[in-house]
Scaffold this motif. Structure first.
Motif, PDB file in Angstrom:
ATOM      1  N   MET A   1      -1.247  -7.716   1.099  1.00  0.00           N
ATOM      2  CA  MET A   1      -1.912  -6.628   0.978  1.00  0.00           C
ATOM      3  C   MET A   1      -0.822  -5.801   0.640  1.00  0.00           C
ATOM      4  SD  MET A   1      -4.796  -7.612   3.110  1.00  0.00           S
ATOM      5  CE  MET A   1      -5.405  -6.528   3.603  1.00  0.00           C
ATOM      6  N   LYS A   2      -0.613  -4.794   0.650  1.00  0.00           N
ATOM      7  CA  LYS A   2       0.270  -3.970  -0.105  1.00  0.00           C
ATOM      8  C   LYS A   2       1.355  -4.817  -0.424  1.00  0.00           C
ATOM      9  CE  LYS A   2       1.861  -0.685  -1.846  1.00  0.00           C
ATOM     10  NZ  LYS A   2       1.377  -0.138  -2.608  1.00  0.00           N
ATOM     11  N   ASP A  47      -1.073  -9.901  10.521  1.00  0.00           N
ATOM     12  CA  ASP A  47       0.085  -9.593  11.356  1.00  0.00           C
ATOM     13  C   ASP A  47       0.196 -10.536  12.544  1.00  0.00           C
ATOM     14  OD1 ASP A  47      -2.176  -8.602  12.582  1.00  0.00           O
ATOM     15  OD2 ASP A  47      -1.198  -6.791  13.338  1.00  0.00           O
ATOM     16  N   THR A 226       5.301   1.448  10.575  1.00  0.00           N
ATOM     17  CA  THR A 226       4.139   0.587  10.387  1.00  0.00           C
ATOM     18  C   THR A 226       3.354   1.100   9.194  1.00  0.00           C
ATOM     19  OG1 THR A 226       2.687   1.922  11.770  1.00  0.00           O
ATOM     20  CG2 THR A 226       3.987   0.215  12.869  1.00  0.00           C
ATOM     21  N   ALA A 227       2.460   0.274   8.732  1.00  0.00           N
ATOM     22  CA  ALA A 227       1.641   0.672   7.583  1.00  0.00           C
ATOM     23  C   ALA A 227       0.876   1.944   7.889  1.00  0.00           C
ATOM     24  CB  ALA A 227       0.684  -0.450   7.223  1.00  0.00           C
ATOM     25  N   ALA A 228       0.388   2.052   9.115  1.00  0.00           N
ATOM     26  CA  ALA A 228      -0.438   3.200   9.469  1.00  0.00           C
ATOM     27  C   ALA A 228       0.365   4.488   9.575  1.00  0.00           C
ATOM     28  CB  ALA A 228      -1.140   2.932  10.790  1.00  0.00           C
ATOM     29  N   PHE A 236       2.879  -1.359   3.313  1.00  0.00           N
ATOM     30  CA  PHE A 236       2.205  -2.500   3.910  1.00  0.00           C
ATOM     31  C   PHE A 236       3.032  -3.765   3.751  1.00  0.00           C
ATOM     32  CE2 PHE A 236      -1.518  -5.504   4.073  1.00  0.00           C
ATOM     33  CZ  PHE A 236      -1.534  -5.482   5.450  1.00  0.00           C
ATOM     34  N   ILE A 271       1.612 -10.849   7.038  1.00  0.00           N
ATOM     35  CA  ILE A 271       1.431  -9.836   6.000  1.00  0.00           C
ATOM     36  C   ILE A 271       1.946 -10.339   4.655  1.00  0.00           C
ATOM     37  CG2 ILE A 271       1.678  -7.387   5.480  1.00  0.00           C
ATOM     38  CD1 ILE A 271       0.361  -7.877   8.094  1.00  0.00           C
TER      39      ILE A 271
END
Lengths: 286, 226
Positions: A1-2, A47, A226-228, A236, A271
């Protein structure tokens, strides 16, 4: 993903495209390879290291890889995706047949690595070499309407790597083995990485055919965002990890020209896409 | 011959076309009477309301047929406007004819009497958020109606993976798709209690809360609103 996928996917395939190991080129000698690498992925490692489905993402890279011996100990190396294409499929309702989300694609140049390899030993049984690589973020890290299409990760890598290789006779023919470890310092909120790998090869049919098996691993230090936490979706790729197996065969037409083909697949990961990638290329050495 | 091979190879490699991913988004159709009365005073009117969602969870208007079991006691038009005529008890039903010809029906007893008694709808609904993937996502939630708005209270046992970019939360009638879903916003809290306030949404308008990785079109989890 990313890019999930993308960054590390590029990584474990770009590594697979390379040659060299602990042996720098002799002065004035070189190796050039033009290859096509592709991955079509509809599942990824989460993850937690488990496999989940995702909207199909296609990645295609036309890459240039070249080594040139500046001296008998110092070799300059470039790895550059000259043309990179990334796309997501349409999302279509299985009930109505309507397109729920239009697929998208971007084309462009990818992130490029330039390296200097220095041979620490000369004429010894074990060839040691140290390499410093700069990963230039010249690709697109946020293409498409959702910013989820990339030809690069948007961060500047600085990788230091140590290779140790040895050649050996194997019956009527000969083979080689190489191991490496590396530390990748990453910017822009990405976690640093520990990289390691092992490969072994054997020459067959009067050195016409070379069969290579590569195992490559990346462990994240998890010291980034983190991605968030980031507004950059390319983050990501952060904290991604994998252990991959990438066999490759090369056929030498003569002393200069040859072709190679390989496949790479993550045996485990976090990931990162779980589908195999493929590459075919033509190389010239002198 | 060699050139043809190279051209074919290049065409194959460079013509990476966008394909189709099929999403299994079929859900059961639902019909719910959302404004109803237990009794209506003779001579007065009452507007019944119903919500129908189709097999992909989209709300469709104008599909509901209203019926009274005894039009001499209570008549009802196709907009759901009932007129109480004389004392008695009838069955008011809402029906939708589905694509395959089957009939989806909801019905209720309605008394025509001296007073109008509207049935109060619940002011609160709740559920449990569960992951549908191998990403962490769990927690209880309660949705409260406050005037014309909603307040979604996520309980302190909630936790979600922060490994995904662009994790969004939605209200929807189809837990398999964000098509026609109401986007609440990007998830910013990954552990513990928090709330979302949503304006001008009815408590009975949606039946699922949905967590979805928007950039990469991955459903992460959902919770049925009970």
């Amino acid at each position: 993903m990313k890019n999930i996928l993308i960054t590390l996917s590029f990584l474990f395939f770009s590594i697979a495209l390379q040659a060299g190991g602990g042996w720098p080129q002799a002065k004035g000698k070189g190796y050039v390879k033009i290859s096509e690498w592709w991955l079509i992925a509809n599942q990824h490692y989460t993850d937690q290291g488990r496999i989940d489905p995702n909207l199909t993402n296609g990645l295609f890279n036309t890459t240039l890889y070249a080594e040139y011996g500046l001296t008998d100990r110092l070799t300059a190396i470039i790895y550059s995706p000259l043309f990179s294409r990334s796309y997501f499929n349409n999302e279509v309702s299985g009930t109505t047949g309507d397109i729920l989300t239009e697929g998208e694609a971007i084309n462009g140049i990818g992130d490029t690595d330039i390296s200097l390899k220095y041979g620490l030993t000369k004429g010894k049984g074990i060839a040691l070499a140290a390499t410093i690589t700069l990963g230039l973020p010249i690709g697109n890290d946020s293409g498409g309407s959702q910013g989820n299409l990339q030809t690069g990760d948007g961060e500047f890598n600085q990788l230091i790597q140590l290779d140790a290789g040895a050649g050996f006779p194997l019956g009527q023919t000969n083979g080689y083995a190489n191991v490496y470890v590396g530390f990748n310092n990453r910017t822009n909120g990405f976690s640093d990485e520990f990289r390691y790998g092992f490969e072994a090869g054997i020459n067959l049919f009067d050195n016409r055919l070379t069969a290579i098996a590569r195992f490559i691993g990346v462990k994240s230090f998890r010291n980034g965002e983190t991605a968030a936490e980031s507004s950059n979706t390319s983050i990501f790729a952060n904290n991604a990890e994998f252990f991959s197996f990438s066999p490759e065969i090369a056929w030498n037409f003569n002393e200069n020209w040859g072709v190679a083909a390989g496949v790479g697949t993550a045996l485990s990961g976090k990931i990162i896409y779980a589908n195999p990638s493929y590459n075919v290329g033509v190389f010239f050495k002198w | 011959m060699k050139n043809t091979f190279y051209i074919a190879l290049c065409t194959l490699l460079f013509s990476a076309c966008i394909g189709d991913d099929i999403i299994m988004d079929r859900v059961e159709e639902t019909l719910r009477i959302t404004a109803q009365a237990a009794s209506i005073a003779a001579g007065e009117t009452f507007l019944f309301e119903a919500r129908y969602t189709n097999n992909i969870g989209e709300t469709e208007k104008g599909q509901v047929t209203w019926l009274s079991s005894d039009a001499a006691i209570l008549s009802i038009d196709q907009d759901g406007l009932a007129t109480a005529i004389t004392q008695g008890v009838v069955i008011v039903s809402a029906e939708v004819t589905l694509e395959d010809g089957t009939i989806l029906k909801e019905e209720m007893d309605v008394e025509v009497s001296m007073v109008t008694v509207e049935i109060e709808l619940p002011t609160s609904r709740s559920g449990v958020i569960e992951t549908t993937t191998f990403y962490d996502l769990e927690g209880d939630f309660t949705i409260n109606a406050v005037d014309d708005d909603l307040v979604i209270e996520i309980a302190d046992n909630y936790k979600a993976s922060s490994a995904l970019p662009g994790l969004y939360v939605y209200l929807t009638n189809n837990p398999n798709s964000i098509n026609d879903a109401l986007e609440i916003g990007e998830v910013e809290v990954f552990e513990g209690a928090h709330t979302y306030e949503i304006e001008n949404v009815g408590l009975m308008d949606y039946d699922y809360i949905l967590y979805f990785c928007k950039p990469f079109r991955v459903k992460v989890g959902d919770g049925e609103i009970e």
